[in-house]
Design a protein around this motif. Structure first.
Motif, short mmCIF file in Angstrom:
data_model
loop_
_atom_site.label_atom_id
_atom_site.label_comp_id
_atom_site.label_asym_id
_atom_site.label_seq_id
_atom_site.Cartn_x
_atom_site.Cartn_y
_atom_site.Cartn_z
N ILE A 164 1.16 5.90 8.17
CA ILE A 164 1.29 5.39 6.73
C ILE A 164 2.65 5.34 6.58
O ILE A 164 3.29 6.21 5.68
N ASN A 165 3.51 4.44 7.05
CA ASN A 165 5.00 4.28 6.61
C ASN A 165 5.14 2.85 6.81
O ASN A 165 4.21 1.99 6.71
N GLY A 166 6.48 2.46 6.88
CA GLY A 166 6.84 1.17 6.86
C GLY A 166 7.58 0.59 7.97
O GLY A 166 8.39 -0.12 7.97
N PHE A 167 7.45 1.47 9.14
CA PHE A 167 8.05 1.41 10.41
C PHE A 167 7.99 -0.06 11.00
O PHE A 167 6.82 -0.65 10.78
N SER A 168 8.85 -0.76 11.30
CA SER A 168 8.44 -2.26 11.82
C SER A 168 9.26 -2.46 13.11
O SER A 168 9.70 -1.27 13.87
N ASP A 169 8.92 -3.45 13.59
CA ASP A 169 9.69 -3.89 15.14
C ASP A 169 8.75 -3.37 16.13
O ASP A 169 7.71 -2.63 15.84
N VAL B 81 0.44 6.47 15.02
CA VAL B 81 1.59 5.32 14.40
C VAL B 81 0.79 4.38 13.52
O VAL B 81 1.25 3.29 13.21
N PHE B 82 -0.55 4.58 13.15
CA PHE B 82 -1.44 3.89 12.54
C PHE B 82 -0.86 3.51 11.07
O PHE B 82 -0.31 4.41 10.55
N ILE B 83 -1.35 2.28 10.68
CA ILE B 83 -0.81 1.91 9.32
C ILE B 83 0.57 1.82 9.08
O ILE B 83 1.26 2.51 8.38
N ASN B 84 1.26 0.99 9.84
CA ASN B 84 2.54 0.50 9.71
C ASN B 84 2.74 -0.80 9.68
O ASN B 84 1.90 -1.67 9.38
N ASN B 85 4.08 -1.49 9.92
CA ASN B 85 4.23 -2.61 10.18
C ASN B 85 4.74 -3.00 11.57
O ASN B 85 5.55 -4.00 11.92
N GLU C 186 -3.60 6.21 18.68
CA GLU C 186 -3.78 5.68 17.43
C GLU C 186 -2.84 4.58 16.94
O GLU C 186 -1.81 5.34 16.26
N VAL C 187 -2.99 3.30 17.13
CA VAL C 187 -2.15 2.52 16.87
C VAL C 187 -2.67 1.47 15.58
O VAL C 187 -2.28 0.31 15.37
N SER C 188 -3.68 1.77 14.99
CA SER C 188 -4.36 0.80 13.89
C SER C 188 -3.78 0.41 12.98
O SER C 188 -2.72 1.03 12.52
N GLY C 189 -4.14 -0.76 12.29
CA GLY C 189 -3.43 -1.16 11.22
C GLY C 189 -2.12 -1.61 11.09
O GLY C 189 -1.21 -1.37 10.27
N ASN C 190 -1.76 -2.40 12.34
CA ASN C 190 -0.45 -2.72 12.66
C ASN C 190 -0.53 -4.39 12.78
O ASN C 190 -1.50 -4.72 12.63
N PRO D 132 3.52 6.94 -6.90
CA PRO D 132 4.32 5.89 -6.17
C PRO D 132 4.57 6.43 -4.66
O PRO D 132 4.54 7.36 -4.23
N GLY D 133 5.25 5.63 -3.86
CA GLY D 133 5.82 5.76 -2.48
C GLY D 133 4.84 5.67 -1.38
O GLY D 133 4.90 6.30 -0.35
N VAL D 134 3.27 5.34 -1.79
CA VAL D 134 2.41 5.51 -0.75
C VAL D 134 1.85 4.09 -0.43
O VAL D 134 1.84 3.04 -1.30
N HIS D 135 1.61 3.69 0.74
CA HIS D 135 1.44 2.33 0.96
C HIS D 135 -0.19 2.25 0.77
O HIS D 135 -0.99 2.10 1.54
N ARG D 136 -0.39 1.93 -0.64
CA ARG D 136 -1.76 1.81 -0.77
C ARG D 136 -2.70 0.70 -0.34
O ARG D 136 -3.86 0.96 -0.37
N GLU D 137 -1.81 -0.45 -0.16
CA GLU D 137 -2.62 -1.54 0.35
C GLU D 137 -3.02 -1.15 1.74
O GLU D 137 -3.93 -1.99 2.26
N LYS D 138 -2.48 -0.18 2.35
CA LYS D 138 -3.06 0.06 3.83
C LYS D 138 -4.18 1.18 4.05
O LYS D 138 -4.55 1.71 5.04
#
Length: 1016
Positions: free
Chosen positions: A328-333, A350-354, A373-377, A983-989
């Protein structure tokens, strides 16, 4: 040996005679103290009404002592120094004489229902060092003179209802080692003086959500001996002090679920003893990689923040790391390849990131991986081949990515495997054969892929949930299915063919069976062997033929039956009319004859479409009218007609006479207030006569199945109360009496800001009145579904728009009330009729749970209670309630989930579409991958609230899972709702509610144990 001289012998005798009185006095004092203590303990037993658990407290004899009254009593030197009455269900106040036991060092009264303010009687325990009052119902403020107990080393006031400020006097208890103030109703401030407790080792202020927003005081960093600091979910704001790294003894830091921002102090990561950090669900930022090399961590958990950019490659240098949680962060790549080579890594989450790119192929090869656990990427490519190389992998959670290729071959020999969740990917190929029979395998969720192959004859004996819909599985349903232990079998939209084997009906634990949209042929099984638990059956869109088996109508808990779009023929068995079906569809078949009379109502209008041969006896079913037998023509003679008219007139006169005498008797019986019995539950400012005189038609504001509700003014200043009047009728007498007693028993014993307050009950033989506080804005459904609002609402309230912030506020309030009932009442309370019309709103739109007429007290938490009859309202009823008489609190969770769907969509509970209620409609909306925004209420849908509304909509779906065990608890629901507005939570995820859930209920003692986050 030298003989004693006469002089020395005389000296010895004189010494003995000199000290004899002192010895006698000491013995007498000791005996006196023991007698006194025994008397106090027996008085305490009497005060507690001689409960069975104290049956061994009996007056001692010369051979026994009260110090043997264990485990409640602890003695030192034959004097009572410890009193422990733990988990004994005491509901009284603390006895004022408790400190007549002068040598008490320890008092533990935890896990009871003691009430009232903090007992100042403890101030008389001058030697007290250990005081535990946790898990009770104490309220009010903690006294400003709490430092009157200067020797306290352990103070636990957690899980009570203390409010106001936390007093600064606590900072003067210099001997404190352990201070527990978690989960209270503090709505004031936290004193910085706590930082003066130089000996403190453990401090918990977690789950105090009503605290005034506060910053972590800088002088908290002076707590040099503090090992554990827990301030989870307590409205902590601002930046972390830069001196936090000076807390040299700190081992466990939990500041999750707050509103912290700024950067993570670099000195924090230099602490040698720090092994676990929880900072998720804040808005912290900063370049963690700059300091991570200095860590000697075994666990890193910085999930649930707004951290963006790539995962630092330096994590691959942490050779002692056993758990990496960045969810539940915004890590990418891409995931750095070096992380896959960590030698001690057991948990990778690392589930729910980008995240994108392919996963490092070395995962599992160099470490004994247990959880992956890598779901939601947005990951692509194959799953690593060596995930179960060491035979330790338990959970594989990789759903909702863009993964392709086959499942890892190592899963075929993975006996440790318990859960595989890989749905919503592009996986192909067959399933590794050995995976099906892994002995501990519990769940396999692989829907929405391109997987192929046939089902095996045998499955793991522990596998209870198999979901493989929307794949390319083929072949027959194996006859070995009779040995499976599934509860959920969902294989819709595949390529299965052949007939449905009789053996499929032999699964005793099966709850949901979906085989729609396959190529199945032949007849339905003629004989049902053991579907006693089956709740949902869907064979639609196949090529089935022949008659509908009458045995389906004998399934005791079936609530959803879909056999549409087949080639079924013959008549509909009359036995189907015995079912209580909330979802029923026989459309597009070749059925004929008359439908069972039970289905001739508008609720089943869409259940029989495109069956040309069907008919009904009434036009309400929207089918052709069945041909009736021609009536024999006959004429009623004028003599008979006159006789009928004469009898009618006589009966009318008789009815009028009886009515006159009944009315006169009623007024005689009720003209005096003295006939009414008043039972007050708090101080009242009105009389019975005031209530009775207000029960007029002009004050009527509602009516229901059990009576009428009035708004009654009680004084000249405009104060009003709500009065529910239950009038006893002979046919309803027993049921209404039970409802009345249930509501009085429950509401008179529980107190909560989000539960309607029962002020008193007024009763007599033929009528009963319940008097409540009045909720100015009436019920939620009147606002939500645009029901005409009553004219007596104030103008300012009348024009208030129920926008999304108000709806979320109402949802949180109602969740608080239900969470209190389920988790904090002893025994717990199940409402059984949660719906929007039973959620009342005061002038500030604070929610109040009301109407407990159907509620039941559970004997023990988690233990099932027996229902006398099916209860609830259409659209809100949990599937398991349609027939079963055994329920638990998860039926309230289901109903509350429907309320959440009402709040987000604006629809009514029974308003899904022509075939379904709201919960079923919402589930289909998500399953068909429709945009969530299309489901939301257009009247309030604004871009700034879209994420929150989507999260609550998903939560509503989660709460309305068909399996009770799959639904969250109300404690978890409340925590998720509290997060939605922050605020500050990836609510869409948070669609799977993969957001962190609170695992510990209020009736559990430990918090911050390092395992409070689950990925659902």
């Amino acid at each position: 040996m030298t003989k004693p001289t006469p002089t020395s012998s005389l000296h010895t005798h004189l010494c003995f005679l000199l000290f004899l009185p002192l010895l006698l006095i000491s013995h007498a004092n000791s005996q006196s103290l023991q007698d006194q203590e025994q008397a106090v303990l027996l008085k305490l037993k009497s005060y507690l009404q001689s409960p069975p658990f104290l049956s061994h407290w009996i007056p001692s004899t010369s051979n026994t002592s009260h110090c043997s009254w264990q485990p409640e009593i602890t003695c030192t030197n034959n004097s009572v120094t410890g009193l422990s009455l733990v988990h004994t269900n005491i509901t009284l106040s603390v006895p004022p004489f408790i400190c007549d036991l002068k040598n008490l060092i320890l008092i533990d009264l935890s896990y009871n229902n003691f009430a009232g303010e903090f007992p100042k009687a403890f101030y008389n325990c001058s030697k007290l060092q250990y005081l535990n009052l946790s898990q009770n119902s104490f309220d009010g403020k903690i006294p400003e003179d709490i430092d009157s107990l200067p020797l306290l080393q352990h103070l636990d006031l957690g899980a009570n209802y203390f409010s106001g400020d936390i007093p600064a006097a606590i900072g003067r208890l210099q001997e404190l080692r352990n201070l527990q103030l978690y989960m209270n109703n503090f709505n004031g401030s936290v004193p910085p003086e706590i930082g003066n407790l130089s000996n403190l080792k453990n401090l918990s202020l977690s789950f105090n959500t009503e605290l005034v927003p506060w910053n972590l005081p800088s002088n908290f960093t002076k707590l040099k001996n503090l090992k554990n600091l827990y301030i989870r979910g307590s409205n902590l704001t601002g930046e972390l002090p830069g001196t936090l790294g000076e807390m040299a003894a700190l081992e466990h830091l939990d500041l999750a679920y707050n509103s912290l921002n700024g950067t993570i102090p670099s000195g924090l990561f230099l602490l040698k003893n720090l092994s676990i950090i929880y900072l998720f669900n804040n808005s912290l930022s900063g370049n963690v990689s700059q300091v991570v090399e200095a860590l000697n961590l075994s666990i890193i958990d910085i999930s649930g923040n707004d951290l963006t950019g790539p995962i630092p490659k330096d994590y691959g240098n942490l050779t002692k790391l056993t758990e990496l949680a960045l969810f539940i962060n915004g890590f990418s790549d891409a995931v750095p390849a070096s992380i896959g080579r960590l030698p001690n890594l057991k948990q990778f989450r690392v589930f729910i990131n980008n995240l994108s790119g392919t996963l490092p192929p070395d995962f599992g090869r160099y470490s004994k991986l247990e959880g992956f656990e890598v779901s939601g990427n947005r990951l692509t490519g194959k799953l690593p081949d060596h995930l179960c190389y060491w035979g330790k992998l338990s959970t594989l959670v990789a759903y909702e990515n863009n993964l392709t290729g086959e499942l890892p071959s190592s899963l075929g020999n993975c006996t440790s495997l318990t859960r595989v969740k890989v749905y919503h990917n592009g996986l192909s190929g067959t399933i590794p054969s050995g995976m099906w029979t892994a002995p501990n395998l519990d769940q396999v969720l692989m829907s929405n892929n391109f997987l192929t192959g046939e089902l095996p004859e045998k499955l793991s004996p522990n596998l209870t949930r198999l979901e493989i819909r929307n794949n390319r599985f083929s072949g027959n349903i194996p006859t070995g299915v009779s040995s499976w232990n599934l509860k959920v079998f969902d294989a819709g939209n595949n390529l299965f063919n052949g007939t449905i084997p009789q053996e499929l009906t032999a699964l005793p634990s099966l709850i949901s069976l979906s085989l729609e949209q396959n190529q199945l042929t032949g007849f339905l099984p003629s004989e049902i062997i053991s579907w006693n638990s089956l709740n949902t059956l869907n064979f639609s869109r196949n090529q089935l033929s022949g008659p509908i088996p009458a045995g389906l109508g004998l399934l005791p808990v079936l609530t959803a039956l879909d056999l549409s779009e087949n080639q079924l023929s013959g008549q509909i068995p009359a036995q189907l009319g015995n079912l209580k079906l909330s979802n029923f569809n026989l459309s597009s078949n070749h059925l004929s004859g008359k439908i069972p009379i039970e289905f001739e109502n508008s609720a089943y209008n869409g259940s029989f479409l495109d069956n040309q041969g069907l008919c009904a006896t009434s036009p309400s079913a929207k089918l052709s009218i069945c041909n009736s037998q021609p009536r024999k023509s006959s004429k009623i003679s004028s003599t008979y007609l006159a006789l009928i008219l004469t009898l009618g007139i006589l009966l009318s006169l008789l009815a009028l006479s009886l009515s006159f005498f009944m009315v006169r008797a009623y007024w005689k019986r009720n003209r005096s207030d003295s006939d009414w019995k008043l039972t007050a539950f708090q101080r009242l400012n009105f009389r019975v006569s005031k209530i009775l005189s207000g029960l007029t038609e002009s004050n009527l504001i509602g009516r229901g199945g059990s009576g009428k509700v009035y708004c009654v003014p009680i004084n000249r200043t405009g104060d009003v109360v709500a009065v529910k009047k239950i009038w006893k009728d002979k046919k309803l007498e027993e049921r209404l009496e039970k409802e009345f007693l249930a509501e009085v028993k429950i509401l008179s014993s529980i107190r909560h800001a989000n539960i309607v307050k029962l002020m008193c009950c007024i009763s007599k033989d033929n009528s009963k009145l319940l008097v409540y506080e009045y909720s100015e804005n009436r019920s939620l459904d009147r606002w939500l579904h645009k029901i005409n609002r009553p004219s007596n609402l104030s103008r300012s309230v009348h024009h208030v728009v129920l926008n999304w912030p108000k709806r979320l506020h109402i949802a949180v309030g109602a969740a608080r009330g239900l969470s209190y009932m389920h988790h904090d009442c002893v025994p717990p309370v199940v409402h059984r009729d949660v719906k929007s019309s039973n959620i009342l709103l005061d002038s500030d739109f604070n929610a109040k749970i009301a109407d407990f007429g159907l509620a039941k007290l559970l004997v023990k938490q988690g233990e099932l209670a027996t229902m006398s009859a099916v209860a609830g309202s259409f659209g809100y009823i949990a599937p398991e309630c349609a027939h079963t008489i055994r329920v638990n609190e998860k039926i309230d969770v289901y109903s509350f989930g429907v309320v959440l769907l009402e709040l987000t969509t604006g629809r009514e509970a029974n308003d899904g579409d022509e075939h379904t209620a709201l919960a079923e409609w919402a589930w289909h909306h998500v399953q068909e991958d429709n945009p969530l925004a299309d489901a939301l209420d257009k009247d309030i849908k604004e871009p700034c609230y879209l994420d929150e509304m989507c999260s609550v909509f998903r939560l509503g779906i989660y709460c309305t899972e068909k399996l009770p065990s799959a639904r969250p608890s109300m404690k978890e629901v409340l925590q998720i709702l509290l997060r939605c507005g922050r605020p500050g939570v990836h609510r869409e995820k948070t669609d799977y509610v993969g957001a962190p859930l609170l695992k510990n209920s209020k009736r559990e003692h430990e918090y911050g144990d390092g395992s409070l986050v689950t990925n659902v």
